[in-house]
Write an enzyme that holds these catalytic residues in place. Sequence first.
Site, PDB file in Angstrom:
ATOM      1  N   ILE A 161      -1.465  -1.793   9.835  1.00 19.31           N
ATOM      2  CA  ILE A 161      -2.022  -0.234  10.134  1.00 19.31           C
ATOM      3  C   ILE A 161      -3.459  -0.408   9.592  1.00 19.31           C
ATOM      4  CG2 ILE A 161      -1.670   1.790   9.040  1.00 19.31           C
ATOM      5  CD1 ILE A 161       1.310   1.457   9.344  1.00 19.31           C
ATOM      6  N   GLY A 203       0.633  -1.194   0.078  1.00 15.96           N
ATOM      7  CA  GLY A 203      -0.011  -0.036   0.042  1.00 15.96           C
ATOM      8  C   GLY A 203       0.881   1.251   0.136  1.00 15.96           C
ATOM      9  N   ARG A 231      -0.188  10.522  19.927  1.00 17.35           N
ATOM     10  CA  ARG A 231      -1.238  11.389  20.251  1.00 17.35           C
ATOM     11  C   ARG A 231      -1.305  11.933  21.728  1.00 17.35           C
ATOM     12  NH1 ARG A 231      -5.585   9.272  16.132  1.00 17.35           N
ATOM     13  NH2 ARG A 231      -5.142  10.446  14.527  1.00 17.35           N
ATOM     14  N   ARG A 284     -14.106   3.576  11.871  1.00 15.59           N
ATOM     15  CA  ARG A 284     -13.134   2.548  11.352  1.00 15.59           C
ATOM     16  C   ARG A 284     -14.113   1.395  11.180  1.00 15.59           C
ATOM     17  NH1 ARG A 284     -10.435   5.426  15.570  1.00 15.59           N
ATOM     18  NH2 ARG A 284      -8.280   6.048  14.886  1.00 15.59           N
ATOM     19  N   ASP A 308      -1.918   6.098  18.655  1.00 20.27           N
ATOM     20  CA  ASP A 308      -2.632   6.681  20.082  1.00 20.27           C
ATOM     21  C   ASP A 308      -1.559   7.172  21.028  1.00 20.27           C
ATOM     22  OD1 ASP A 308      -5.062   5.713  18.705  1.00 20.27           O
ATOM     23  OD2 ASP A 308      -4.529   3.690  19.331  1.00 20.27           O
ATOM     24  N   HIS A 343      -7.672   0.135  19.007  1.00 15.76           N
ATOM     25  CA  HIS A 343      -7.326   1.106  18.090  1.00 15.76           C
ATOM     26  C   HIS A 343      -8.402   1.725  17.502  1.00 15.76           C
ATOM     27  CE1 HIS A 343      -4.944   3.970  15.840  1.00 15.76           C
ATOM     28  NE2 HIS A 343      -5.039   3.142  14.746  1.00 15.76           N
TER      29      HIS A 343
END
Length: 329
Positions: free
Chosen positions: A138, A27, A168, A108, A165, A189
């Site tokens: 991910i 990706g 942040r 999500r 997380d 998550h």
Amino acid sequence: MASEPGLVAARSFSTAIPLRSKVAVLGAAGGIGQPLSLLLKTNPRVTELGLYDIVNTPGVAADIGHINTLSNVAGYTAKDKDGLKKALQGAELVVIPAGVPRKPGMTRDDLFNTNAGIVRDLAQACAEVCPKAKLLIISNPVNSTVPIATEGLQEGRIFGVTSLDLVRASRFIGAKLDKVVDVPVVGGHAGITIIPLFSQVEGLKLTEEERAALTHRVQFGGDEVVKAKDGLGSATLSMAFAGARFADSLLRADAGEEVLEWAFVKNDLFKKEGIEYFSTYVKLDKNGVKEVLPLPENISEYEKELVKAAIPELLKTQTKGEQFVNGKQ
């Protein structure tokens, strides 16, 4: 005229490569994949990058391949004969940011139907080509995609990347304290499954209102970014940084360092509740997870309640992933 400090550091670190380490990014042409590949190219522990995506990967490889670090880059697409296999061949570490990003109003969980199939197919390819590689997931929703990526791969080598997380939480508290601090974040998550343990930050004093507001901000920080980008993307740059940071931890462990990290992995911490996957403190070595550590004993009552609230949601998302694997989804 003296060189800038950053340039000196870049030139000096690029000459010291302790081990051959191939990393594959699946990706690699996407919003997370491109900056992630860029950061991995600058990591002195990476000596080869195999980039794969549906389209545009050769261009990404050519672009970052000009960066003057001692690593080789090759890009492959779905149109290339055995493109995915070539990207994975010999990889010690595989990072999967592939999939569709979130848009305003999406959770999500809304991403599941598309991303679940992508992760399943890529994980199966890893099991065939590089079964001993460490696999970093991910692609969201991580709480469900990690259970999908288990077949044919070694249990202690599969990681859900929850590092964003922690990044942040560290930033939000760091802004308050005016210094960089480590903030443990456990659970999962997504939303209420993200549990920052502010009680573990030495010297931090929060009112009940501040604690609740900061907890919510960590849990729903992704929504903040999606809203700010006004429909044009999600948390790609910060996620790339967090993914590269976690990849570096695994590469350091592979080189013989004792490394402690937080990750969404299979463990028995909440086995009685039916939970098989939980983000917690893990010791890493060259084989992946060396030891899963329990939650700190002195977490606050508030945090204990957050854990209780997260359990049903974690069980629901875990079941969703398992049902997909078993063809019941």
